[in-house]
Design a protein around this motif. Structure first.
Motif, PDB file in Angstrom:
ATOM      1  N   MET A 198       0.854  -1.198   0.000  1.00 26.37           N
ATOM      2  CA  MET A 198       0.000   0.000   0.000  1.00 26.37           C
ATOM      3  C   MET A 198       0.892   1.251   0.000  1.00 26.37           C
ATOM      4  N   ASP A 199       0.642   2.196  -0.925  1.00 26.38           N
ATOM      5  CA  ASP A 199       1.438   3.418  -0.966  1.00 26.38           C
ATOM      6  C   ASP A 199       1.048   4.327   0.196  1.00 26.38           C
ATOM      7  N   LYS A 200       1.928   5.284   0.504  1.00 27.18           N
ATOM      8  CA  LYS A 200       1.738   6.148   1.673  1.00 27.18           C
ATOM      9  C   LYS A 200       0.439   6.943   1.602  1.00 27.18           C
ATOM     10  N   LYS A 201       0.117   7.462   0.435  1.00 27.61           N
ATOM     11  CA  LYS A 201      -1.103   8.262   0.300  1.00 27.61           C
ATOM     12  C   LYS A 201      -2.336   7.429   0.637  1.00 27.61           C
ATOM     13  N   THR A 202      -2.380   6.208   0.122  1.00 33.74           N
ATOM     14  CA  THR A 202      -3.507   5.322   0.407  1.00 33.74           C
ATOM     15  C   THR A 202      -3.536   4.927   1.879  1.00 33.74           C
TER      16      THR A 202
END
Length: 362
Positions: free
Chosen positions: A1-5
């Motif tokens: 999971m990317d940081k923004k998500t």
């Protein structure tokens, strides 16, 4: 999971909790909670640093011009030390409705806000964030497993360091140095090393006591690595293990294992506490087990939530907390056996792998 998500998912969990609590707004001021939701960390000292969450999506980030924060992704409200800081905040938050307040927000900010906006109802709102932080996501679980791995390595080194003539303080300092050698930032609390009768004090601070033959050696330690904490306790014996005390050690270990064996989603914390406490009480040492069974842990060694007779809440998948029964005989001896456990889908995972049985060292 990317940081923004990741941060969006965390924010949604908090906003959903606000809706259940019927909060129109929430003041989040704990720097750890702000980092949890934004990835931005700042130590404000006496200055205002707060994230205001609103059900209408009009969030505000209250910042001082001294802070080196840029492009936060929120509507930023900047003030300086000489501004009417709370007047500015009052104009940028809801003046009516139910406003949740962080448990750590100082009265020097809360009271002026209440005076500026007297028509709002102010309630304790920390649980909206605390409950989200209690259930660790996959990234947090990974980081906490790594911190516990470091703890496992360093406690074994610490136990091997106990030799004739060594003091509690020397062992504690050695363990702290090993934390740094393994890449941890710092101890997550003051490392506890207790010899003999000092171990009857659960929060004894290491001093110049020299280890003696037949002493118990209680080591309670934890490190902070990549912001997340570990915590564990093992109790050894130096040179010789008195039979009276090894029997007590076996009892404490079995209490630890009994409690861990029943942990799964839906089990009440008071029942987990009782599983260990009843075993110790039946053996005649109930009065000598004088603290709760465990505490929650994450960015801080002690986070909101505990494993105690008073907590009727239930365990949920992703929660991480300690299981640490103990027996303390004043003037003689003390033993504690502590692990961290992660609640899984159908049980729990013990994060510490160091053997819990008593062992002679030195």
């Amino acid at each position: 999971m990317d940081k923004k998500t990741l941060y969006a998912d965390r924010m949604k969990r908090v906003l959903d909790a606000m809706a259940v609590a019927k909060l129109d707004g929430l003041v989040v001021s704990d720097p750890q909670s702000i980092w949890y939701l934004t990835g931005i960390y700042n130590e404000p000292y006496e200055r205002l640093f707060a994230l205001y969450l609103s059900q209408d999506g009009e969030h505000r980030f209250f910042l001082n011009k001294l802070y080196n924060i840029h492009d936060s992704g929120f509507t930023e409200v900047w003030t300086s030390d000489t501004d009417d800081i709370m007047g500015t905040m009052a104009r940028n938050v809801a003046s009516k409705g139910r406003i949740g307040i962080d448990k750590v927000w100082p009265a020097r900010f809360l009271i002026p806000l209440m005076e500026h906006n007297p028509e709002a109802t102010y309630v304790l709102g920390s649980s909206c964030v605390d409950d989200a932080r209690a259930c660790k996501d996959a990234e947090e679980q990974r980081l906490m497993k790594e911190a516990s791995r470091v703890n496992d390595v360093c406690i074994q080194r610490g136990a091997a360091f106990v030799k004739p003539g060594v003091t509690e303080k020397q062992v504690a300092e050695y363990i702290d140095a090993q934390f740094k050698a393994e890449g941890a930032e710092k101890p997550s609390f003051t490392t506890i090393v207790s010899f003999g009768k000092n171990a009857a004090d659960p929060h004894h601070e290491p001093d110049d006591t020299v280890v003696q033959e037949s002493d118990c050696v209680l080591i309670d330690m934890g490190c902070q690595k990549n912001r997340y904490c570990s915590d564990m306790t093992r109790t050894f014996f130096f040179k010789k293990a008195p039979e009276e005390y090894t029997k007590i050690h076996d009892l404490v270990r079995m209490a630890n294992e009994k409690a861990e064996s029943i942990i799964k989603p839906g089990v009440r914390f008071c029942d987990i506490d009782a599983a260990a406490r009843d075993l110790i009480a039946q053996a005649g040492y109930g009065e000598q087990f004088n603290h709760r069974l465990g505490h929650f842990i994450g960015q801080s060694d002690h986070e909101q939530g505990d494993v105690s007779s008073a907590n009727t809440n239930v365990a949920k998948e992703g929660m991480i907390f300690s299981i640490e029964p103990g027996i303390y005989l004043q003037g003689k001896f003390g033993v504690r056996v502590e692990d961290l456990v992660l609640v899984t889908k159908d049980g729990c995972e013990v994060l510490n792998s160091v053997d819990k049985h008593w062992k002679v060292i030195g």
